[in-house]
Design an enzyme around this catalytic site. Structure first.
Site, PDB file in Angstrom:
ATOM      1  N   HIS A   1       0.833  -1.209   0.000  1.00 33.22           N
ATOM      2  CA  HIS A   1       0.000   0.000   0.000  1.00 33.22           C
ATOM      3  C   HIS A   1       0.860   1.249   0.000  1.00 33.22           C
ATOM      4  CE1 HIS A   1       0.500  -0.737   4.462  1.00 33.22           C
ATOM      5  NE2 HIS A   1       0.700   0.567   4.467  1.00 33.22           N
TER       6      HIS A   1
ATOM      7  N   GLU B   1       7.578   1.426   5.198  1.00 34.12           N
ATOM      8  CA  GLU B   1       7.079   0.372   6.080  1.00 34.12           C
ATOM      9  C   GLU B   1       7.417  -0.977   5.442  1.00 34.12           C
ATOM     10  OE1 GLU B   1       2.866   0.671   6.738  1.00 34.12           O
ATOM     11  OE2 GLU B   1       2.744  -1.214   7.864  1.00 34.12           O
TER      12      GLU B   1
ATOM     13  N   HIS C   1       3.701   7.490   3.407  1.00 36.26           N
ATOM     14  CA  HIS C   1       4.689   6.407   3.408  1.00 36.26           C
ATOM     15  C   HIS C   1       4.373   5.383   2.324  1.00 36.26           C
ATOM     16  CE1 HIS C   1       1.566   4.559   6.100  1.00 36.26           C
ATOM     17  NE2 HIS C   1       1.974   3.433   5.574  1.00 36.26           N
TER      18      HIS C   1
END
Lengths: 146, 146
Positions: free
Chosen positions: A8, A136, A87
């Site tokens: 994502h 991440e 992010h």
């Protein structure tokens, strides 16, 4: 590590409700999940699913809205009141192996490995060590990934 | 419109050469295309391919480096010297239909429709009308998309 799925992109927003309307009405998203709270990160989360050539398993838009006073994205929204790209998140098969590899390379990892929005272990790497992108790293959910 | 594939995320970098090393050595990318110049946009471009569950047709990382003095990303890099997330790009089946829909909604489109990095027509929508995200709308290449 071997580059896995771009699971994502995290998109900060002052209002998930307004963002859902935007993705539905302006961009024509047809598959928007129910929002939920992720108190460990101080955010409310909502996934917008996108298609690939073979289904709806594309890179998700992870809408994140501040939850409480200690939200991780309060500072970001102060600088970017409309919201914006916050992010990126890549999948790995094993989180501990990935963490050891980043540590060995001297990359600054932000805090402990913890459970993320998909219910699997995640950690964040400092944007200054990742070409300006807060990154991440997320363990692929069991039963997914091939 | 109906939300199509998240074709790529545009990532500004002061050096595509250094970014290729980062994606290859730190993140383990195995499929990095040859860089090329896109003088119409004032950028040098390099696509990093990512997997999906069914192949390598995932959302690409589009590395963009300034090309010449009039680059569209010079200002961005002045503010973000390490680089970072610059835009997102969604696919649509027909660019003119999509452009008309954005115009009808009063979204500010930046300049004329032109040929983008994948050789198909594209346009950009102002980040202030897109929740803080500079958004590229791209016609799906013929023979792709289902």
């Amino acid at each position: 590590m071997k580059l896995g799925r771009l699971n994502h992109i995290g998109v900060a927003t002052p209002s998930i409700k307004a963002s859902i309307a935007h993705y539905r009405d302006t961009l024509g998203a047809t598959d928007i999940e129910e929002p939920f709270d992720l108190p460990e990160q101080g955010v409310k989360v909502c996934f917008v699913n996108t298609p690939t050539d073979s289904g709806m398993n594309g890179t998700q838009i992870e809408l994140i809205e501040p939850l409480g006073e200690q939200s991780a994205i309060t500072g970001f929204l102060a600088k970017n009141p409309l919201g914006g790209q916050h992010h990126v998140c890549f999948e790995v098969p094993d989180i501990e192996t990935a963490r050891a590899e980043f540590e060995q390379q001297g990359k600054r990892i932000l805090g402990p490995t913890r459970i993320g929005a998909h219910g699997t272990p995640i950690f964040f790497v400092h944007p200054k060590d990742m070409q300006g992108m807060l990154t991440e790293i997320m363990e692929t959910p069991k039963g997914e990934g091939h």
